[in-house]
Design a protein around this motif. Structure first.
Motif, PDB file in Angstrom:
ATOM      1  N   ILE A 188      30.956 -59.349 -47.570  1.00  0.00           N
ATOM      2  CA  ILE A 188      32.226 -58.791 -48.037  1.00  0.00           C
ATOM      3  C   ILE A 188      33.115 -58.334 -46.879  1.00  0.00           C
ATOM      4  O   ILE A 188      34.303 -58.088 -47.074  1.00  0.00           O
ATOM      5  CB  ILE A 188      31.993 -57.619 -49.011  1.00  0.00           C
ATOM      6  CG1 ILE A 188      31.202 -56.492 -48.326  1.00  0.00           C
ATOM      7  CG2 ILE A 188      31.290 -58.093 -50.262  1.00  0.00           C
ATOM      8  CD1 ILE A 188      31.125 -55.217 -49.154  1.00  0.00           C
ATOM      9  N   ALA A 263      38.269 -56.173 -49.972  1.00  0.00           N
ATOM     10  CA  ALA A 263      38.605 -57.173 -50.976  1.00  0.00           C
ATOM     11  C   ALA A 263      37.487 -57.345 -51.993  1.00  0.00           C
ATOM     12  O   ALA A 263      36.324 -57.557 -51.633  1.00  0.00           O
ATOM     13  CB  ALA A 263      38.903 -58.510 -50.308  1.00  0.00           C
ATOM     14  N   GLY A 264      37.848 -57.216 -53.269  1.00  0.00           N
ATOM     15  CA  GLY A 264      36.884 -57.408 -54.347  1.00  0.00           C
ATOM     16  C   GLY A 264      35.950 -56.236 -54.586  1.00  0.00           C
ATOM     17  O   GLY A 264      35.073 -56.302 -55.442  1.00  0.00           O
ATOM     18  N   GLN A 265      36.137 -55.155 -53.804  1.00  0.00           N
ATOM     19  CA  GLN A 265      35.258 -53.991 -53.931  1.00  0.00           C
ATOM     20  C   GLN A 265      36.116 -52.758 -54.166  1.00  0.00           C
ATOM     21  O   GLN A 265      36.572 -52.104 -53.232  1.00  0.00           O
ATOM     22  CB  GLN A 265      34.404 -53.820 -52.660  1.00  0.00           C
ATOM     23  CG  GLN A 265      33.621 -55.052 -52.256  1.00  0.00           C
ATOM     24  CD  GLN A 265      32.606 -55.458 -53.300  1.00  0.00           C
ATOM     25  OE1 GLN A 265      31.940 -54.617 -53.907  1.00  0.00           O
ATOM     26  NE2 GLN A 265      32.496 -56.751 -53.536  1.00  0.00           N
TER      27      GLN A 265
END
Length: 306
Positions: A188, A263-265
């Motif tokens: 990530i 990003a995405g977390q």
């Protein structure tokens, strides 16, 4: 009867922290020269505290350090350094295996490779003092983190401009830092910083040395915050960031910072800080992480920001 004991490579270390009831214990704590690991007794038994040190007060040219850290479920580890990580200048030398008469050669860059694994509900707090590279030093730092959905990590990575009292301002030859974070096996984060004093032809712009490119700041820091144990800290910083007003200024601020989600977390962020003075950056980080004192306990938090 003799027992064969495997010989450890120089500069290697291993930390394994487990949780027994409400107490954090070391299943393993080992290191070889030039790496040294010390664990003073903490007032809070629920937190394991380790200092990452080197003999001689710093890393000399050619040193290779390899540290592996495992934090078991429900355990908490605070990893600190005792003063800044000093990196001495690159020198000529011989490898130990050379024969008489071999010519001196430049030793490979000083390198630290650190690998961390944090199990479910475990917590890692990597809060060292900054790296300080001396004039003509070359340094590589590779840090890899393996987390799962319910583990937590506060990861601080920062560097100063050098020994300003001796007139050294971004005078090292090379600084290379990589941070990679994996969550449930998926990468990530991959963040790379490369600082070199190589001149690049950007005609018609005038060439500038590294110190000019990084001015007016003498300390740059990056802070990754991930997982349930850091949610109050993330909320604390997000509220502060919302109040920042962007205004034109005739001169740069003494300290600037930014906050970005990973990003995405949604529950993880990266904070970037730059300051004219290392101490002002340290004070800012201490205040930013103040909600984490409830997680670490007053003693461990005080040790991190003495």
């Amino acid at each position: 009867m003799s027992i064969d004991i495997p010989k450890l490579r120089g500069g290697t270390g291993r930390i394994v922290v487990s949780s027994h009831g409400s107490r954090a214990t070391f299943s393993e704590l080992s290191s070889t020269y030039p790496l040294k690991l010390l664990s003073p007794r903490a007032f809070d038994d629920a937190v394991a505290l380790v200092y990452l040190l080197t003999y001689g007060g710093g890393l000399v040219s050619g040193d290779q350090v390899n540290l592996v850290v495992q934090v078991a479920s429900s355990a908490k580890l605070v990893l600190l350094s005792q003063g800044s990580t000093k990196v001495f200048k690159t020198r000529l030398g011989r490898r130990l295996a050379t024969v008489e008469g071999d010519q001196l050669s430049i030793l490979p860059p000083t390198t630290q490779s650190l690998t961390f694994t944090v199990s479910a509900t475990g917590g890692l707090f990597l809060l060292p003092d900054p790296v300080t590279c001396f004039r003509a030093a070359a340094y590589n730092q590779i840090q890899t983190f393996h987390l799962v959905g319910t583990s937590s990590a506060a990861i601080l990575d920062w560097i100063t401009s050098g020994r300003r009292s001796l007139g050294e301002e971004w005078a090292f030859s090379r600084y290379y830092s990589v941070n990679e974070i994996f969550l449930d096996g998926k990468r990530i984060v991959r963040d790379v910083m490369l600082l070199e004093d190589n001149e690049i032809d950007v005609h018609p712009l005038p060439s500038r040395c590294l110190a000019e490119k990084l001015a007016p700041y003498s300390c740059y820091a990056m802070l990754f915050l991930l997982g349930p144990m850091l949610q109050s800290t993330i909320q604390h910083l997000a509220a502060q960031y919302e109040r920042i007003s962007v205004m034109k200024s005739r001169r740069p601020d003494d300290l600037i910072w930014s906050l970005s989600p990973i990003a995405g977390q949604g529950c993880s962020v990266v904070v970037r800080i730059a300051g004219k003075e290392t101490e002002s950056v340290k004070r800012w980080i201490r205040e930013a992480l103040s909600p984490a004192e409830d997680v670490l306990g007053a003693d461990a938090f005080k040790q991190a920001f003495h």
